[in-house]
Design an enzyme around this catalytic site. Structure first.
Site, PDB file in Angstrom:
ATOM      1  N   GLU A  65     130.361  74.420 -30.834  1.00  0.00           N
ATOM      2  CA  GLU A  65     130.209  73.171 -30.310  1.00  0.00           C
ATOM      3  C   GLU A  65     128.642  72.730 -30.539  1.00  0.00           C
ATOM      4  OE1 GLU A  65     132.119  72.106 -26.703  1.00  0.00           O
ATOM      5  OE2 GLU A  65     130.266  71.353 -25.899  1.00  0.00           O
ATOM      6  N   ASP A  66     128.018  73.717 -30.286  1.00  0.00           N
ATOM      7  CA  ASP A  66     126.412  73.535 -30.234  1.00  0.00           C
ATOM      8  C   ASP A  66     125.616  74.323 -31.238  1.00  0.00           C
ATOM      9  OD1 ASP A  66     126.921  72.126 -27.941  1.00  0.00           O
ATOM     10  OD2 ASP A  66     126.452  73.946 -26.559  1.00  0.00           O
ATOM     11  N   HIS A  93     132.043  80.777 -26.587  1.00  0.00           N
ATOM     12  CA  HIS A  93     132.754  79.329 -26.096  1.00  0.00           C
ATOM     13  C   HIS A  93     131.931  78.279 -26.584  1.00  0.00           C
ATOM     14  CE1 HIS A  93     130.617  79.106 -22.307  1.00  0.00           C
ATOM     15  NE2 HIS A  93     130.977  77.916 -22.403  1.00  0.00           N
ATOM     16  N   ASP A  94     130.546  78.096 -26.825  1.00  0.00           N
ATOM     17  CA  ASP A  94     129.713  76.843 -26.860  1.00  0.00           C
ATOM     18  C   ASP A  94     129.052  77.297 -28.523  1.00  0.00           C
ATOM     19  OD1 ASP A  94     129.975  75.095 -24.740  1.00  0.00           O
ATOM     20  OD2 ASP A  94     128.506  76.157 -23.689  1.00  0.00           O
ATOM     21  N   HIS A 146     124.221  81.417 -20.291  1.00  0.00           N
ATOM     22  CA  HIS A 146     125.376  80.892 -19.931  1.00  0.00           C
ATOM     23  C   HIS A 146     126.752  81.374 -20.156  1.00  0.00           C
ATOM     24  CE1 HIS A 146     128.389  77.404 -18.866  1.00  0.00           C
ATOM     25  NE2 HIS A 146     128.635  77.461 -20.307  1.00  0.00           N
ATOM     26  N   ASP A 156     133.503  78.305 -17.126  1.00  0.00           N
ATOM     27  CA  ASP A 156     132.622  77.669 -17.601  1.00  0.00           C
ATOM     28  C   ASP A 156     132.273  76.436 -16.714  1.00  0.00           C
ATOM     29  OD1 ASP A 156     130.932  75.966 -19.467  1.00  0.00           O
ATOM     30  OD2 ASP A 156     132.746  75.047 -20.220  1.00  0.00           O
TER      31      ASP A 156
HETATM   32  N1  LIG Z   1     125.148  71.860 -15.402  1.00  0.00           N
HETATM   33  C1  LIG Z   1     124.554  71.949 -16.249  1.00  0.00           C
HETATM   34  N2  LIG Z   1     124.926  71.644 -17.361  1.00  0.00           N
HETATM   35  C2  LIG Z   1     124.148  72.116 -18.679  1.00  0.00           C
HETATM   36  C3  LIG Z   1     122.658  72.746 -18.595  1.00  0.00           C
HETATM   37  N3  LIG Z   1     122.423  72.964 -19.561  1.00  0.00           N
HETATM   38  C4  LIG Z   1     123.335  72.608 -20.498  1.00  0.00           C
HETATM   39  N4  LIG Z   1     124.407  72.097 -19.883  1.00  0.00           N
HETATM   40  C5  LIG Z   1     125.250  71.399 -20.599  1.00  0.00           C
HETATM   41  O1  LIG Z   1     125.461  70.212 -20.138  1.00  0.00           O
HETATM   42  C6  LIG Z   1     126.747  69.571 -20.176  1.00  0.00           C
HETATM   43  C7  LIG Z   1     126.802  68.561 -18.909  1.00  0.00           C
HETATM   44  O2  LIG Z   1     126.124  67.317 -19.398  1.00  0.00           O
HETATM   45  P1  LIG Z   1     126.844  65.942 -19.675  1.00  0.00           P
HETATM   46  O3  LIG Z   1     125.581  64.883 -19.747  1.00  0.00           O
HETATM   47  O4  LIG Z   1     128.005  65.773 -18.515  1.00  0.00           O
HETATM   48  O5  LIG Z   1     127.533  66.478 -21.077  1.00  0.00           O
HETATM   49  P2  LIG Z   1     126.954  66.587 -22.554  1.00  0.00           P
HETATM   50  O6  LIG Z   1     125.716  67.409 -22.505  1.00  0.00           O
HETATM   51  O7  LIG Z   1     128.143  67.294 -23.118  1.00  0.00           O
HETATM   52  O8  LIG Z   1     126.823  65.271 -23.228  1.00  0.00           O
HETATM   53  C8  LIG Z   1     127.709  70.770 -19.869  1.00  0.00           C
HETATM   54  O9  LIG Z   1     128.509  70.701 -20.837  1.00  0.00           O
HETATM   55  P3  LIG Z   1     130.134  70.965 -20.386  1.00  0.00           P
HETATM   56  O10 LIG Z   1     131.047  69.952 -21.451  1.00  0.00           O
HETATM   57  O11 LIG Z   1     130.466  70.359 -19.074  1.00  0.00           O
HETATM   58  O12 LIG Z   1     130.187  72.200 -20.532  1.00  0.00           O
HETATM   59  P4  LIG Z   1     130.072  73.378 -21.750  1.00  0.00           P
HETATM   60  O13 LIG Z   1     131.343  73.730 -22.183  1.00  0.00           O
HETATM   61  O14 LIG Z   1     129.333  72.687 -22.762  1.00  0.00           O
HETATM   62  O15 LIG Z   1     129.366  74.657 -21.254  1.00  0.00           O
HETATM   63  C9  LIG Z   1     126.821  71.743 -19.949  1.00  0.00           C
HETATM   64  O16 LIG Z   1     127.147  72.922 -21.042  1.00  0.00           O
HETATM   65  C10 LIG Z   1     122.438  73.167 -17.035  1.00  0.00           C
HETATM   66  O17 LIG Z   1     121.456  73.699 -17.035  1.00  0.00           O
HETATM   67  N5  LIG Z   1     123.146  72.841 -15.920  1.00  0.00           N
END
Ligand SMILES: Nc1nc2c(ncn2[C@@H]2O[C@H](COP(=O)(O)OP(=O)(O)O)[C@@H](OP(=O)(O)OP(=O)(O)O)[C@H]2O)c(=O)[nH]1
Length: 208
Positions: A70-71, A66-67, A40, A127
């Site tokens: 956070e992760d 960037h993650d 990603h 992102d």
């Molecule tokens: N669409 C999608 N999202 C995924 C996938 N795997 C992990 N994610 C992460 O899940 C987040 C979206 O799920 P949500 O339930 O809305 O949020 P959360 O995990 O942060 O609680 C995204 O974070 P975000 O805060 O929107 O973005 P980021 O900055 O963490 O990347 C994304 O990074 C995937 O296969 N598809």
């Protein structure tokens, strides 16, 4: 050592950040297709070069990282020590506070995006663009069509918060929002619903 700004210096800087992110994310996987999580941030950095035309090393390194804060257990101090203040600053700007509820975190993300630096806005746009494409391709297994529409709505608010940053990236984002999605056998419908109203993402996004 390669001079900073030279082709070798840029390549070395990018590879250093990619290797750092790969080590930090380790065996983490994407929720949707189960591929290594580091794919990603690598894709996010590629969108910045390929779509947005960004060549600024600090922005590209921050995209790769960037993650990480956070992760993973990596701290901003670790990033600062390895990559300097500017990269650490961008990573800080795009990192969410995981101690908040999901609704608080996502609302804060939209709010912070409005006043973020140009570099942080570019990373945010790339992102979310990659996340939209992931939802279209292989959405997280637990998501239904409503949850996917909610994510598109949330992403549209990030786009509005980052308007005026990079025309090509914003055009690619708009295109993605208009694409049909079909989750768990639902009839295909445009990812961003025409009746979407700001804040609607909360309705179909669980808070915890
Ligand atoms: N669409 C999608 N999202 C995924 C996938 N795997 C992990 N994610 C992460 O899940 C987040 C979206 O799920 P949500 O339930 O809305 O949020 P959360 O995990 O942060 O609680 C995204 O974070 P975000 O805060 O929107 O973005 P980021 O900055 O963490 O990347 C994304 O990074 C995937 O296969 N598809």
């Amino acid at each position: 050592m390669a001079e900073e700004g030279s082709a070798l210096g840029l390549a070395g800087g990018l590879l250093k950040a990619a290797a750092f992110a790969g080590r930090a994310h380790g065996k983490q996987t994407r929720k949707g297709d189960g591929t290594p999580y580091v794919n990603h941030p690598i894709q996010v950095a590629e969108f910045l070069t390929e779509i947005a035309g960004i060549t600024d090393l600090a922005i590209l390194q921050a995209a790769l990282l960037h993650d990480v804060v956070e992760d993973t257990s990596v701290t901003l101090a670790d990033i600062r020590a390895a990559f300097g203040d500017q990269v650490a600053g961008y990573v800080q700007e795009v990192s969410d506070d995981k101690s908040c509820t999901r609704h608080e975190r996502k609302a804060a993300e939209i709010e912070h995006a409005r006043t973020a630096s140009r570099g942080a806005k570019l990373i945010k746009l790339a992102d979310k663009l990659h996340n939209l494409r992931s939802v279209q391709g292989t959405p997280p297994a637990s998501w239904d069509q409503h949850r996917a529409h909610a994510y598109f709505g949330f992403a549209s608010e990030i786009l509005e918060a980052c308007r005026g940053t990079n025309a090509a990236l914003e055009a690619a984002f708009e295109h993605e929002l208009s694409q049909d999605i079909s989750v768990q056998g639902s009839a295909p419908s445009p990812g961003l619903r025409s009746d979407y109203v700001a804040g609607d993402w909360r309705k179909h996004t669980p808070d915890a």
